[in-house]
Design a protein around this motif. Structure first.
Motif, PDB file in Angstrom:
ATOM      1  N   ASP A 144       0.822  -1.207   0.000  1.00  0.00           N
ATOM      2  CA  ASP A 144       0.000   0.000   0.000  1.00  0.00           C
ATOM      3  C   ASP A 144       0.857   1.257   0.000  1.00  0.00           C
ATOM      4  O   ASP A 144       0.542   2.240  -0.689  1.00  0.00           O
ATOM      5  N   ARG A 145       1.923   1.238   0.774  1.00  0.00           N
ATOM      6  CA  ARG A 145       2.776   2.424   0.846  1.00  0.00           C
ATOM      7  C   ARG A 145       3.448   2.696  -0.500  1.00  0.00           C
ATOM      8  O   ARG A 145       3.562   3.839  -0.947  1.00  0.00           O
ATOM      9  N   ASP A 157     -10.771   9.712   3.638  1.00  0.00           N
ATOM     10  CA  ASP A 157     -10.644   8.344   3.133  1.00  0.00           C
ATOM     11  C   ASP A 157      -9.364   7.652   3.601  1.00  0.00           C
ATOM     12  O   ASP A 157      -9.088   6.527   3.162  1.00  0.00           O
ATOM     13  N   ALA A 158      -8.582   8.293   4.454  1.00  0.00           N
ATOM     14  CA  ALA A 158      -7.356   7.660   4.954  1.00  0.00           C
ATOM     15  C   ALA A 158      -7.706   6.394   5.728  1.00  0.00           C
ATOM     16  O   ALA A 158      -8.684   6.363   6.476  1.00  0.00           O
ATOM     17  N   LYS A 167      -1.125   4.771   8.775  1.00  0.00           N
ATOM     18  CA  LYS A 167      -2.266   5.142   7.946  1.00  0.00           C
ATOM     19  C   LYS A 167      -1.813   5.347   6.512  1.00  0.00           C
ATOM     20  O   LYS A 167      -0.725   5.865   6.257  1.00  0.00           O
ATOM     21  N   VAL A 168      -2.685   4.966   5.583  1.00  0.00           N
ATOM     22  CA  VAL A 168      -2.408   5.198   4.167  1.00  0.00           C
ATOM     23  C   VAL A 168      -3.509   6.100   3.619  1.00  0.00           C
ATOM     24  O   VAL A 168      -4.696   5.878   3.869  1.00  0.00           O
ATOM     25  N   THR A 174      -0.162   9.866   0.431  1.00  0.00           N
ATOM     26  CA  THR A 174       0.629  10.096   1.634  1.00  0.00           C
ATOM     27  C   THR A 174       0.531   8.886   2.550  1.00  0.00           C
ATOM     28  O   THR A 174      -0.545   8.291   2.695  1.00  0.00           O
ATOM     29  N   PHE A 175       1.652   8.544   3.174  1.00  0.00           N
ATOM     30  CA  PHE A 175       1.677   7.452   4.144  1.00  0.00           C
ATOM     31  C   PHE A 175       2.128   8.019   5.482  1.00  0.00           C
ATOM     32  O   PHE A 175       3.192   8.639   5.582  1.00  0.00           O
ATOM     33  N   GLU A 176       1.317   7.804   6.515  1.00  0.00           N
ATOM     34  CA  GLU A 176       1.624   8.306   7.854  1.00  0.00           C
ATOM     35  C   GLU A 176       2.165   7.178   8.721  1.00  0.00           C
ATOM     36  O   GLU A 176       1.425   6.252   9.074  1.00  0.00           O
TER      37      GLU A 176
END
Length: 333
Positions: A144-145, A157-158, A167-168, A174-176
């Motif tokens: 996913d990342r 939608d994250a 989180k994606v 953006t990837f958190e």
């Protein structure tokens, strides 16, 4: 044994048949092998498993218990599968700085992408196999990342993987990452930047400065770095010294034509002097007062402090349209 080896290196004439037989059976002494980086991504993954993470059983982003043979124990970390159960059931090696980031700045990538770089560019192969940049991840999270940039996932939608704090954010690309590994990520990016000449944008650099400050080097990060140094011959200097990379940031600013004030090499970085000091209170207060959700525009900011928080802590680069490091010129200019 040493005496026999030395004798075996002398001319064979005059040696007895018994000694000749002994020479043939006795291995000659060889010098110890020197540390060298793995020659390929495949070799790096084998070394990472057998020598770096040999006694470790937690994934990088989600802190899931895992075994290299059986995969991650998703229940151990409350992981919730998004949509790829097969990939979530295996451990994959994640490039903290994606191959896209260190590849696309090289000519080989322009000529044929990753496969072309792997076949024709030794510098790319070294970067792809660099153990400093490899961490074990739940396969679905790694997929996913992909090559998303790091930042704060703020769109509605994250997706968060259950109790795993990663989180994606597909709409924002953006990837958190969890707070516990943000400093590790920053120090890895600085290492890759310095080692392979990779450019990092100003906003990302500001974000990484904040992350390294909030998440200093841990005991495992130091031990991991020592193990990698034994294999590759050197490790990550930002882990060894626990410095947030101001010097390298200054160099990048000088290249862009800005004058920067260089700190003395004998003086400790300024941020280390403020640990436990009241000078950190404004930052702590800002963290308590502001939130990265919802994602705001300059018109919604109530103060310059809030704008700076959203730029440096939340990765909201839209607030700095001209890329000069100052968000919302009307408030902070």
């Amino acid at each position: 044994m040493r005496a026999v080896s030395a004798l075996c290196l002398s001319p064979i004439r005059g040696l007895s048949l018994a000694l000749v037989a002994l020479c043939l059976l006795t291995p000659l002494a060889t010098p110890p092998a020197q540390a060298a980086p793995p020659s390929s991504f495949s070799a790096a993954k084998r070394l990472a498993e057998s020598e770096v993470y040999v006694d470790q059983d937690r994934t990088f982003y989600c802190d899931c218990a895992f075994d290299f043979d059986t995969g991650p124990d998703l229940a151990s970390c409350g992981y919730q599968i998004r949509k790829q159960p097969k990939r979530a059931a295996r451990i994959e090696w994640e490039h903290v700085m994606p191959a896209y980031d260190f590849g696309r700045q090289r000519q080989c990538w322009q000529e044929g992408g990753r496969r072309h770089c792997r076949a024709n560019d030794p510098v790319f192969r070294q970067a792809e196999a660099d153990l400093v940049n490899l961490v074990p991840s739940v396969g679905e999270v790694n997929g996913d990342r992909s090559n998303m940039r790091y930042g704060m996932a703020t769109s509605a939608d994250a997706y968060q993987y259950g109790q795993c704090p990663a989180k994606v954010d597909f709409p924002e690309r953006t990837f958190e990452p969890p707070a516990a590994v943000r400093g590790d990520i920053a120090r890895t990016y600085w290492y890759m930047r310095d080692t392979y000449g990779i450019q990092i944008g100003r906003q990302q650099q500001q974000l990484f400065q904040a992350w390294a400050k909030a998440d200093p080097v841990s005991a495992w990060e130091r031990e991991r770095n020592r193990r990698i140094a034994r294999i590759q011959g050197s490790g990550n200097p930002y882990v060894e010294s626990d410095t947030p990379g101001e010097k390298a940031q200054g160099n990048s600013q000088e290249k862009s034509g800005e004058k920067t004030e260089k700190s003395s090499s004998t003086e400790a970085p300024a941020w280390t002097k403020t640990r436990g000091n009241s000078s950190l209170e404004p930052e702590r207060a800002a963290a308590a007062a502001f939130s990265c959700t919802p994602r705001k525009t300059c018109g919604k900011m109530r103060s310059c402090e809030e704008a700076r928080y959203h730029l440096t802590q939340c990765g909201n680069t839209r607030l700095d349209g001209d890329g000069d490091g100052t968000p919302c010129e009307a408030l902070c200019g």
